[in-house]
Design a protein around this motif. Structure first.
Motif, short mmCIF file in Angstrom:
data_model
loop_
_atom_site.label_atom_id
_atom_site.label_comp_id
_atom_site.label_asym_id
_atom_site.label_seq_id
_atom_site.Cartn_x
_atom_site.Cartn_y
_atom_site.Cartn_z
N THR A 95 0.86 -1.19 0.00
CA THR A 95 0.00 0.00 0.00
C THR A 95 0.89 1.23 0.00
OG1 THR A 95 -0.04 -0.02 2.40
CG2 THR A 95 -1.89 -1.07 1.27
N ARG A 96 0.29 2.41 -0.22
CA ARG A 96 1.09 3.62 -0.23
C ARG A 96 0.30 4.75 0.41
NH1 ARG A 96 3.42 7.81 -3.27
NH2 ARG A 96 5.69 7.71 -3.29
N THR A 97 0.57 4.99 1.69
CA THR A 97 -0.14 6.04 2.42
C THR A 97 0.78 7.23 2.56
OG1 THR A 97 -0.89 4.18 3.75
CG2 THR A 97 -1.64 6.39 4.42
N VAL A 98 0.59 8.25 1.71
CA VAL A 98 1.48 9.41 1.74
C VAL A 98 1.11 10.32 2.90
CG1 VAL A 98 2.33 11.42 0.47
CG2 VAL A 98 1.77 9.29 -0.75
N LEU A 99 2.11 10.63 3.72
CA LEU A 99 1.87 11.56 4.83
C LEU A 99 2.07 12.99 4.35
CD1 LEU A 99 3.59 9.66 7.75
CD2 LEU A 99 1.15 9.90 7.30
N PHE A 100 3.23 13.23 3.71
CA PHE A 100 3.46 14.54 3.09
C PHE A 100 4.52 14.39 2.02
CE2 PHE A 100 5.86 14.25 7.04
CZ PHE A 100 7.15 14.52 6.63
#
Lengths: 275, 314
Positions: A95-100
């Protein structure tokens, strides 16, 4: 004055264990720590190694300065991983959860943070055990015990000499450092950090070379005294494996098997909280 | 030994021979007050060490192996911190000074030259102290060459240190300290590994700078002859205690102290006792002074005419 990372005699059951037991524990511990990325197991291992470190009565001053050096490498390692593969985490966990967003291809993702957290934890599973192993194992006894379990005494002796020289080389370093300071090279807290690093480097390299020279001298001296002439030798410091040794080895083996089975049960060595 | 024929002439010589010159020392150079040191708590290496070395003195610190002599020099230079007690340099407490700051006044020549030498070439090694103090190139070269000449190393000035023997390296380490003109010079076993000729040269040189420039010299030694011949005063340390602080001759003739510190009583003392000389320690002092004078004459003869070199080697 306490020497860093060298054997110090204390009365704990860890000190009384045979060197071989501690070596087996240490090696298996490292194997497990390297193989698994299962955060749950890693955390369990950290807790356990801190516990062992505590009951071995190792003092901070015996290991503190080395710990700081390891920390520098750890930070360097973590930054380098992010720099070279910022998407390693997403690649692993799917998965790819971008924070900033940072810049260019660099995004701070939750997966990457989690992956690097695991790397950090891995360090902390090993560090206390390395320290514990080095400061609780008498080098001579260690060589004897290794030979007792069938390792060639040449190998055992080489390792024990290496351990035995840790305090020697440190002592040498301190003396050289003092001599340089007395001649006008400031290395105490009164000099700037950069200058201290520079002057320390100028001592370390000659010291490494002189230590290398010593290898030759020592091996000649040992040969003159007949070392290596016979297939067998006797030991003064040999320790028989006792109940506690068998218990420790047994526990280590079982722990290693269980930990690895648990890690690979789902077919991957990563623990994935993201799916 | 049959001495009957010689007793009378020897007594006569004793009465005629020059006394050692008494020095007028009053200013304290290095003072140690109730010093106490231990590596492990409860196992003191040094305790109740108390002495006062005056400016321009040449003092030896003697004692058996492991008595704490080198530890004492390390404490003075600030390598270790004393557990208790004070060290005063020119009347000022050195406790707040770093090793480097103490090093500007005190020069220490360590026992092992390998621990002091850090540069590959002899010239660079001797020049190191001056270079970090920012002495100009030209002056540096002059001073280094001069010191190398004194220490008998001038011919080797462009050699790498690794090509030297132990005794030569020891002289390099002495040179690298001497070149900085310290106020107080501490030498740990200065003559170990030296042949008689270099021994004499180094010691005569030290005596010379001591007398002419007023540099205070402290020597840590096992060599009883060195202590008798070259120092005015000896401090004896045994098992961490200071057990005597007196003239070398009186120490070497005091059986109790000599036994306790494993010093060898000098045979000159026995000779004086056998010849019924009233003051045996005074006899030893005068004999050594006489012998020194004679050798100085021989050395001067050689300087004028090097063909006489066999005279000093004897």
């Amino acid at each position: 004055m306490s020497k860093i990372l060298s054997y110090e005699e204390k009365d704990t059951w860890i000190h009384q264990l045979s060197g071989v037991t501690k070596l087996i524990f240490f090696l298996l511990w490292c194997v497990v720590s390297m193989m698994t990325y299962d955060t749950r197991i890693l955390i369990l291992m950290v807790v356990f190694s801190l516990f062992v470190f505590k009951i071995s009565k190792t003092q901070w001053k015996q290991v503190g300065s080395v710990f700081k050096v390891v920390m520098v490498f750890l930070i360097f390692n973590v930054v380098a991983i992010f720099f070279f593969s910022p998407d390693q985490g997403s690649h692993i966990y799917g998965t790819r959860t971008v924070l900033f967003h940072i810049a260019g291809r660099y995004d701070m993702t939750l997966e990457q943070l989690f992956y690097e957290l695991n790397v950090v934890i891995k360090y902390f599973t090993i560090i206390p055990t390395v320290f514990m192993f080095l400061v609780t194992t008498n080098p001579s006894e260690f060589a004897a015990s290794m030979n007792k379990v069938g390792i060639s005494y040449n190998v055992g002796y080489a390792i024990s000499i290496a351990l035995r020289y840790i305090p020697d080389v440190q002592g040498e370093f301190t003396k050289i450092k003092h001599a340089q300071e007395a001649r006008g090279i400031e290395m105490s807290g009164k000099a700037s950090f950069l200058n201290r690093i520079k002057s320390t480097a100028s001592i370390i390299f000659p010291l490494i070379f002189s230590s290398m020279d010593r290898i030759d001298t020592v091996s000649n001296a040992m040969e003159l005294r007949g070392f290596g002439k016979h297939k067998k030798r006797t030991w003064y410091m040999a320790k028989k494996l006792k109940r506690n040794d068998y218990l420790t080895i047994g526990f280590t083996v079982i722990f290693a098997i269980v930990a690895l089975v648990f890690t690979f049960a789902d077919g991957s060595r990563f623990y994935n909280p993201f799916v | 030994m049959k001495l009957n024929n010689y007793k009378a002439p020897l007594r006569e010589w004793f009465n005629q021979a020059d006394r050692k010159k008494e020095k007028d020392e009053s200013v304290s150079a290095l003072k140690v007050e109730d010093l106490y040191f231990s590596y492990v708590e409860g196992k003191p290496i040094l305790q109740h060490i108390h002495f006062d070395i005056k400016k321009g003195e040449m003092v030896s610190i003697v004692g058996k192996n492991g008595a704490g002599k080198s530890t004492l020099s390390n404490l003075i230079c600030g390598f270790y911190k004393p557990v208790k007690g004070r060290i005063l340099l020119n009347g000022e407490d050195v406790a707040p000074l770093s090793i480097k700051e103490r090093g500007e006044k005190i020069g220490l020549v360590m026992q092992s030259p390998n621990q002091m030498i850090s540069k590959p070439m002899i010239y660079e090694e001797v020049a190191l102290g001056l270079a970090v103090r920012g002495v100009p190139e030209k002056e540096m070269k002059e001073r280094v060459y001069e010191t190398l000449k004194i220490c008998g190393l001038y011919p080797f000035r462009n050699w790498p240190v690794s090509a030297l023997s132990f005794g030569q390296k020891k002289r390099v380490s002495i040179a690298s300290i001497l070149v900085m003109n310290p106020e107080v010079l501490i030498l740990d076993e200065p003559t170990a590994g030296q042949d008689y000729r270099h021994y004499t040269e180094i010691m005569e040189f030290l005596k010379d700078i001591n007398e002419n420039f007023g540099i205070t010299i402290i020597m840590i030694t096992h060599d009883m002859h060195l202590m008798l011949e070259y120092t005015d005063r000896a401090i004896v340390i045994a098992d961490g205690h200071l057990i005597a602080d007196d003239t070398p001759a009186r120490i070497l003739t005091n059986e109790q102290i000599a036994d306790k510190a494993y010093l060898k009583k000098t045979s000159l003392y026995d000779l004086a006792v056998n010849c019924q000389i009233d003051n045996p320690s005074e006899f030893v002092e005068r004999f050594i002074a006489y012998e020194r004078q004679q050798r100085k004459l021989r050395i001067e003869k050689v300087k004028e005419n090097p063909a006489h070199v066999k005279d000093i080697i004897l």
